[in-house]
Design a protein around this motif. Structure first.
Motif, mmCIF file in Angstrom:
data_model
loop_
_atom_site.group_PDB
_atom_site.id
_atom_site.type_symbol
_atom_site.label_atom_id
_atom_site.label_comp_id
_atom_site.label_asym_id
_atom_site.label_seq_id
_atom_site.Cartn_x
_atom_site.Cartn_y
_atom_site.Cartn_z
ATOM 1 N N UNK A 57 18.052 -21.826 -104.485
ATOM 2 C CA UNK A 57 19.465 -21.695 -104.840
ATOM 3 C C UNK A 57 19.702 -21.672 -106.345
ATOM 4 N N UNK A 58 18.762 -21.076 -107.093
ATOM 5 C CA UNK A 58 18.920 -21.005 -108.544
ATOM 6 C C UNK A 58 18.466 -19.649 -109.082
ATOM 7 N N UNK A 59 18.774 -18.584 -108.380
ATOM 8 C CA UNK A 59 18.300 -17.264 -108.772
ATOM 9 C C UNK A 59 18.783 -16.886 -110.156
ATOM 10 N N UNK A 60 20.021 -17.209 -110.460
ATOM 11 C CA UNK A 60 20.583 -16.891 -111.776
ATOM 12 C C UNK A 60 19.760 -17.535 -112.887
ATOM 13 N N UNK A 61 19.438 -18.790 -112.717
ATOM 14 C CA UNK A 61 18.658 -19.513 -113.717
ATOM 15 C C UNK A 61 17.207 -19.067 -113.707
ATOM 16 N N UNK A 62 16.702 -18.706 -112.539
ATOM 17 C CA UNK A 62 15.309 -18.302 -112.405
ATOM 18 C C UNK A 62 14.982 -17.118 -113.311
ATOM 19 N N UNK A 63 15.843 -16.121 -113.334
ATOM 20 C CA UNK A 63 15.577 -14.942 -114.148
ATOM 21 C C UNK A 63 15.522 -15.296 -115.638
ATOM 22 N N UNK A 64 16.381 -16.191 -116.072
ATOM 23 C CA UNK A 64 16.346 -16.616 -117.479
ATOM 24 C C UNK A 64 15.021 -17.291 -117.814
ATOM 25 N N UNK A 65 14.531 -18.117 -116.908
ATOM 26 C CA UNK A 65 13.261 -18.800 -117.147
ATOM 27 C C UNK A 65 12.088 -17.826 -117.120
ATOM 28 N N UNK A 66 12.110 -16.876 -116.192
ATOM 29 C CA UNK A 66 11.029 -15.898 -116.116
ATOM 30 C C UNK A 66 10.953 -15.066 -117.390
ATOM 31 N N UNK A 67 12.100 -14.716 -117.937
ATOM 32 C CA UNK A 67 12.110 -13.972 -119.197
ATOM 33 C C UNK A 67 11.506 -14.824 -120.317
ATOM 34 N N UNK A 68 11.857 -16.094 -120.335
ATOM 35 C CA UNK A 68 11.341 -17.001 -121.368
ATOM 36 C C UNK A 68 9.823 -17.129 -121.279
ATOM 37 N N UNK A 69 9.295 -17.313 -120.074
ATOM 38 C CA UNK A 69 7.867 -17.567 -119.916
ATOM 39 C C UNK A 69 7.012 -16.304 -119.975
ATOM 40 N N UNK A 70 7.617 -15.139 -120.047
ATOM 41 C CA UNK A 70 6.852 -13.909 -120.190
ATOM 42 C C UNK A 70 6.049 -13.885 -121.488
ATOM 43 N N UNK A 71 6.486 -14.635 -122.472
ATOM 44 C CA UNK A 71 5.832 -14.606 -123.782
ATOM 45 C C UNK A 71 4.732 -15.650 -123.927
ATOM 46 N N UNK A 72 4.388 -16.355 -122.868
ATOM 47 C CA UNK A 72 3.381 -17.419 -122.956
ATOM 48 C C UNK A 72 1.977 -16.815 -122.968
ATOM 49 N N UNK A 73 1.174 -17.047 -124.004
ATOM 50 C CA UNK A 73 -0.205 -16.564 -124.018
ATOM 51 C C UNK A 73 -1.041 -17.256 -122.932
ATOM 52 N N UNK A 74 -2.071 -16.584 -122.478
ATOM 53 C CA UNK A 74 -3.018 -17.102 -121.492
ATOM 54 C C UNK A 74 -2.414 -17.268 -120.101
ATOM 55 N N UNK A 75 -1.149 -16.922 -119.927
ATOM 56 C CA UNK A 75 -0.516 -16.998 -118.613
ATOM 57 C C UNK A 75 -0.857 -15.725 -117.832
ATOM 58 N N UNK A 76 -1.625 -15.869 -116.767
ATOM 59 C CA UNK A 76 -2.098 -14.704 -116.031
ATOM 60 C C UNK A 76 -1.085 -14.202 -115.017
ATOM 61 N N UNK A 77 -0.423 -15.113 -114.327
ATOM 62 C CA UNK A 77 0.581 -14.724 -113.341
ATOM 63 C C UNK A 77 1.519 -15.891 -113.061
#
Length: 357
Positions: free
Chosen positions: A90-110
């Motif tokens: 029940x947090x889809x709106x917030x989820x997208x904001x977090x996914x955008x933020x974590x896209x820039x994390x090095x070494x994050x494979x998936x």
């Protein structure tokens, strides 16, 4: 790797541009075009030879590549990247904001999203329409909204390190990088951003609370790195543990800390280190109240805000000890590391007995 690629595959790029930096060292006679070409070619051969030597040396003696060349290595080793697991409800709106933020994390494979909105399709097409994205997202639809779903040993996890994060938590990229570097040094322990401690009382009763000193015994799994082996170990626990966690929707993090501690005791014996290592974040925000539904009082504002939540956690730990035949596996630690310029205490592995109770 980009710089090395240019050196190896485009020597003409090096010649005219790099030569300007060395031209002042040459005599007037040596500044002829033919001399420039010879000098550039020699420089290319030297760099290629160094890289080739480093590569061969690494094949013969893994890990011995000079530090200056280490950043140019490209590796698919399982312990050089990590998988993020994020359960959401029940947090889809917030989820997208977090996914955008974590896209820039090095070494994050998936990033694996444990989709707990039962009966609703995950917004994969919408997310992909906002791409392209650096880090692939995998939605895992669930048939039941259970806390322990965040610890399912998904077959798609092919990294040794797992980072579990709550879907209302935003941690800075430098903090995540630092915590991952700590975990790479202590891969058997649970490296987390939020610490808690347990206290023993009369008649075998325990409580779990926020530490009032530097001593702690748990790291909350809403923001923690740990080895993927613990997902399978958690899944294989006594069914009474799972029933308790499912029924009160609480304490899955306490159970995981105990699972890690039991594994450490089995491997290291009396000198086993504490399960938890605390990394204090510089920038961490809870964003649960930023959603439109939460502002209107209709959204999911987190299980931890329910009445009696803290009391339930002490009850859980007391019951867990009974399930494990009276054994309390948790041990205390007093090491906290943080991403600052100040000198930090060293974490030793395995830990000494003095940190145990």
């Amino acid at each position: 790797m980009t710089g090395v690629s240019i050196i190896l595959y485009n020597p003409l790029y090096i010649g005219p541009h790099w030569f300007k930096g060395f031209e002042k060292w040459l005599s007037p006679q040596d500044r002829m075009p033919s001399k420039k070409l010879k000098f550039s070619s020699l420089l290319v051969l030297v760099v290629v030879a160094i890289c080739f030597y480093a590569w061969m040396d690494d094949l013969i003696n893994p890990g011995s590549v000079p530090h200056a060349l280490q950043r140019f290595k490209s590796s698919n080793k399982a312990n050089e990247s990590f998988t993020m697991i994020m359960p959401t409800f029940d947090r889809t709106e917030l989820l997208f904001d977090l996914l955008k933020h974590y896209q820039a994390v090095p070494y994050l494979k998936q990033i694996i999203i444990v989709w707990q909105n039962i009966g609703q399709k995950p917004p994969l097409e919408l997310w992909e329409s906002l791409g392209p994205h650096l880090v692939p997202i995998l939605f895992k639809e669930q048939t039941q909204n259970l806390l322990r779903n965040r610890f399912l040993p998904f077959p798609e996890i092919d990294t040794e390190a797992v980072l579990t994060l709550d879907d209302d938590l935003q941690i800075s990229i430098p903090d995540i990088n630092f915590a991952f570097s700590v975990w790479t040094q202590f891969q058997d322990q649970l490296v987390g951003f939020v610490a808690r401690t347990h206290t023993a009382h009369a008649k075998g009763v325990y409580t779990v609370s926020t530490p009032k000193t530097d001593r702690y015994s748990l790291a909350l799994t809403g923001a923690s790195f740990f080895h993927r082996r613990y997902l399978k170990l958690y899944h294989d626990q006594d069914s009474r543990l799972h029933i308790l966690v499912d029924s009160i929707k609480n304490c899955e993090d306490i159970a995981m800390n105990c699972v890690v501690s039991f594994w450490l005791l089995q491997r290291y014996g009396p000198d086993a280190p504490p399960a938890a290592v605390h990394v204090k974040p510089v920038d961490m925000k809870w964003l649960e109240m930023k959603t439109k539904r939460a502002k209107k009082g209709r959204g999911n504002i987190g299980l931890s805000r329910r009445p009696g939540f803290v009391q339930q956690r002490g009850y859980c730990l007391t019951e867990f000890v009974k399930i494990w035949n009276g054994t309390m596996p948790l041990h205390y630690n007093n090491i906290t590391l943080t991403l600052t310029g100040k000198k930090q205490p060293q974490v030793k592995m395995p830990n000494a007995k003095k940190g145990r109770k």
